[in-house]
Design a protein around this motif. Structure first.
Motif, PDB file in Angstrom:
ATOM      1  N   SER A  41       0.856  -1.185   0.000  1.00 39.10           N
ATOM      2  CA  SER A  41       0.000   0.000   0.000  1.00 39.10           C
ATOM      3  C   SER A  41       0.887   1.227   0.000  1.00 39.10           C
ATOM      4  CB  SER A  41      -0.887   0.024   1.241  1.00 39.10           C
ATOM      5  OG  SER A  41      -1.702  -1.112   1.268  1.00 39.10           O
ATOM      6  N   LEU A  42       0.595   2.156  -0.884  1.00 34.60           N
ATOM      7  CA  LEU A  42       1.402   3.363  -0.948  1.00 34.60           C
ATOM      8  C   LEU A  42       1.047   4.303   0.188  1.00 34.60           C
ATOM      9  CD1 LEU A  42       1.743   4.386  -4.690  1.00 34.60           C
ATOM     10  CD2 LEU A  42       3.478   3.577  -3.141  1.00 34.60           C
ATOM     11  N   MET A  43       2.066   4.785   0.859  1.00 34.43           N
ATOM     12  CA  MET A  43       1.895   5.738   1.937  1.00 34.43           C
ATOM     13  C   MET A  43       2.332   7.127   1.491  1.00 34.43           C
ATOM     14  SD  MET A  43       3.554   3.537   4.962  1.00 34.43           S
ATOM     15  CE  MET A  43       2.754   2.182   5.748  1.00 34.43           C
ATOM     16  N   ILE A  44       2.777   7.220   0.242  1.00 35.47           N
ATOM     17  CA  ILE A  44       3.284   8.486  -0.273  1.00 35.47           C
ATOM     18  C   ILE A  44       2.563   8.852  -1.554  1.00 35.47           C
ATOM     19  CG2 ILE A  44       5.572   8.124   0.709  1.00 35.47           C
ATOM     20  CD1 ILE A  44       6.478   7.343  -2.117  1.00 35.47           C
ATOM     21  N   ALA A  63      12.832  -5.422  -6.295  1.00 36.58           N
ATOM     22  CA  ALA A  63      12.323  -4.767  -5.086  1.00 36.58           C
ATOM     23  C   ALA A  63      12.131  -3.296  -5.424  1.00 36.58           C
ATOM     24  CB  ALA A  63      13.301  -4.918  -3.940  1.00 36.58           C
ATOM     25  N   PHE A  64      11.078  -2.703  -4.909  1.00 33.06           N
ATOM     26  CA  PHE A  64      10.772  -1.318  -5.233  1.00 33.06           C
ATOM     27  C   PHE A  64      10.968  -0.426  -4.019  1.00 33.06           C
ATOM     28  CE2 PHE A  64       8.273  -3.756  -8.299  1.00 33.06           C
ATOM     29  CZ  PHE A  64       8.704  -3.168  -9.475  1.00 33.06           C
ATOM     30  N   ILE A  65      11.603   0.721  -4.274  1.00 34.69           N
ATOM     31  CA  ILE A  65      11.761   1.758  -3.265  1.00 34.69           C
ATOM     32  C   ILE A  65      10.965   2.959  -3.755  1.00 34.69           C
ATOM     33  CG2 ILE A  65      13.354   3.335  -2.122  1.00 34.69           C
ATOM     34  CD1 ILE A  65      15.512   1.216  -2.372  1.00 34.69           C
ATOM     35  N   TYR A  66      10.033   3.425  -2.931  1.00 36.48           N
ATOM     36  CA  TYR A  66       9.208   4.584  -3.275  1.00 36.48           C
ATOM     37  C   TYR A  66       9.736   5.793  -2.517  1.00 36.48           C
ATOM     38  CZ  TYR A  66       5.981   0.894  -4.704  1.00 36.48           C
ATOM     39  OH  TYR A  66       5.418  -0.208  -5.292  1.00 36.48           O
ATOM     40  N   ALA A  67       9.709   6.946  -3.158  1.00 38.63           N
ATOM     41  CA  ALA A  67      10.127   8.177  -2.487  1.00 38.63           C
ATOM     42  C   ALA A  67       9.180   9.288  -2.895  1.00 38.63           C
ATOM     43  CB  ALA A  67      11.564   8.535  -2.855  1.00 38.63           C
ATOM     44  N   GLY A  68       8.768  10.065  -1.933  1.00 37.15           N
ATOM     45  CA  GLY A  68       7.874  11.181  -2.207  1.00 37.15           C
ATOM     46  C   GLY A  68       7.283  11.730  -0.927  1.00 37.15           C
ATOM     47  N   GLU A  69       6.453  12.743  -1.099  1.00 39.03           N
ATOM     48  CA  GLU A  69       5.791  13.380   0.028  1.00 39.03           C
ATOM     49  C   GLU A  69       4.712  12.443   0.581  1.00 39.03           C
ATOM     50  OE1 GLU A  69       2.798  17.135   0.445  1.00 39.03           O
ATOM     51  OE2 GLU A  69       4.513  17.387  -0.889  1.00 39.03           O
ATOM     52  N   PRO A  70       4.533  12.373   1.895  1.00 38.57           N
ATOM     53  CA  PRO A  70       3.503  11.489   2.464  1.00 38.57           C
ATOM     54  C   PRO A  70       2.114  11.839   1.930  1.00 38.57           C
ATOM     55  CG  PRO A  70       4.956  12.281   4.183  1.00 38.57           C
ATOM     56  CD  PRO A  70       5.309  13.040   2.944  1.00 38.57           C
ATOM     57  N   SER A  71       1.270  10.807   1.755  1.00 39.47           N
ATOM     58  CA  SER A  71      -0.085  11.031   1.257  1.00 39.47           C
ATOM     59  C   SER A  71      -0.949  11.651   2.353  1.00 39.47           C
ATOM     60  CB  SER A  71      -0.685   9.720   0.760  1.00 39.47           C
ATOM     61  OG  SER A  71      -0.793   8.813   1.830  1.00 39.47           O
ATOM     62  N   GLU A  72      -2.191  11.967   2.012  1.00 43.15           N
ATOM     63  CA  GLU A  72      -3.100  12.642   2.938  1.00 43.15           C
ATOM     64  C   GLU A  72      -3.317  11.832   4.222  1.00 43.15           C
ATOM     65  OE1 GLU A  72      -4.322  15.706   2.567  1.00 43.15           O
ATOM     66  OE2 GLU A  72      -3.204  15.877   0.684  1.00 43.15           O
ATOM     67  N   PHE A  74      -1.229  10.025   5.780  1.00 44.61           N
ATOM     68  CA  PHE A  74      -0.013   9.965   6.602  1.00 44.61           C
ATOM     69  C   PHE A  74       0.614  11.351   6.754  1.00 44.61           C
ATOM     70  CE2 PHE A  74      -0.669   5.825   4.720  1.00 44.61           C
ATOM     71  CZ  PHE A  74      -0.595   5.005   5.837  1.00 44.61           C
ATOM     72  N   LYS A  75      -0.205  12.374   6.895  1.00 44.18           N
ATOM     73  CA  LYS A  75       0.296  13.740   7.047  1.00 44.18           C
ATOM     74  C   LYS A  75       1.043  13.927   8.366  1.00 44.18           C
ATOM     75  CE  LYS A  75      -0.449  16.035   3.378  1.00 44.18           C
ATOM     76  NZ  LYS A  75       0.671  16.486   2.589  1.00 44.18           N
ATOM     77  N   GLN A  76       0.857  13.016   9.328  1.00 43.69           N
ATOM     78  CA  GLN A  76       1.561  13.126  10.600  1.00 43.69           C
ATOM     79  C   GLN A  76       3.068  12.940  10.405  1.00 43.69           C
ATOM     80  OE1 GLN A  76      -0.518  10.582   9.898  1.00 43.69           O
ATOM     81  NE2 GLN A  76       0.384   8.649  10.541  1.00 43.69           N
ATOM     82  N   GLN A  84       9.734   4.828   1.234  1.00 47.73           N
ATOM     83  CA  GLN A  84       8.915   3.680   1.604  1.00 47.73           C
ATOM     84  C   GLN A  84       9.486   2.443   0.939  1.00 47.73           C
ATOM     85  OE1 GLN A  84       4.722   3.933   0.681  1.00 47.73           O
ATOM     86  NE2 GLN A  84       4.460   1.734   0.887  1.00 47.73           N
ATOM     87  N   PHE A  85       9.693   1.398   1.738  1.00 46.79           N
ATOM     88  CA  PHE A  85      10.148   0.107   1.231  1.00 46.79           C
ATOM     89  C   PHE A  85       9.146  -0.924   1.723  1.00 46.79           C
ATOM     90  CE2 PHE A  85      12.680  -3.760   1.105  1.00 46.79           C
ATOM     91  CZ  PHE A  85      13.288  -3.636  -0.130  1.00 46.79           C
ATOM     92  N   ASN A  86       8.499  -1.624   0.796  1.00 52.26           N
ATOM     93  CA  ASN A  86       7.377  -2.516   1.099  1.00 52.26           C
ATOM     94  C   ASN A  86       6.282  -1.697   1.779  1.00 52.26           C
ATOM     95  OD1 ASN A  86       8.616  -4.707  -0.104  1.00 52.26           O
ATOM     96  ND2 ASN A  86       9.532  -5.406   1.801  1.00 52.26           N
ATOM     97  N   ASP A  87       5.844  -2.073   2.946  1.00 50.66           N
ATOM     98  CA  ASP A  87       4.781  -1.332   3.631  1.00 50.66           C
ATOM     99  C   ASP A  87       5.312  -0.555   4.835  1.00 50.66           C
ATOM    100  OD1 ASP A  87       2.614  -1.960   2.021  1.00 50.66           O
ATOM    101  OD2 ASP A  87       2.187  -3.816   3.081  1.00 50.66           O
TER     102      ASP A  87
END
Length: 153
Positions: A41-44, A63-72, A74-76, A84-87
């Motif tokens: 699940s994407l958190m970003i 393996a996928f590494i995601y990078a970006g601003e946190p989604s709505e 996960f604004k905390q 983000q790596f996996n979940d």
């Protein structure tokens, strides 16, 4: 006096359950075929950049590494780009250990073909990407690909 007895009127025959296993297995096969297993699940926020030449790779050794601003949701976590790596949201220092753990889970013959895919939001600054690449070099994971959307023509 009659020779034949009249049966009770109004009794319903028992419901036949002979076809019930067939129906259950048909539903089971339908849901097995129709269900899509999600990776994580994407958190970003992740809007990928466009590219001219895009190639599809097998996911069994990636393996996928995601990078970006946190989604709505996960604004905390703040407004700064995160990794983000996996979940799991990880720090730059944890990239090396996470990638090694993912590589250790692979079958022995796929380990030399292990590839890390970077799915980086197009608004993420290059410094974070550079830090991730440095950690991948230290983990001796030199096969890196950048994930992008195909450019619409």
């Amino acid at each position: 006096m009659s020779k034949f007895k009249k049966g009770k009127q109004g009794d319903l025959p028992a419901i036949s359950t002979a076809s019930l296993p067939d129906i259950v297995f048909m539903l089971l096969f339908f849901f097995m075929v129709a269900t899509v297993m999600r990776d994580s699940s994407l958190m970003i926020k992740n809007s990928l950049p466009s590219a001219d030449q895009v190639e599809k790779l097998k996911k069994d050794r990636t393996a996928f590494i995601y990078a970006g601003e946190p989604s709505e949701q996960f604004k905390q976590l703040g407004t700064e780009p995160v990794i983000q790596f996996n979940d799991k949201i990880i720090k730059v220092e944890e990239v090396q250990a996470s990638v090694r753990a993912a590589q250790d889970e692979l079958v022995e013959e796929l380990k030399p073909k292990f590839v890390v895919g970077l799915k980086v939001d197009k608004n993420t600054h290059a410094g974070l990407v550079s830090d991730i690449k440095q950690e991948l070099r230290q983990a001796n994971t030199l096969k890196v690909m950048y994930i992008a959307n195909a450019k619409a023509e």
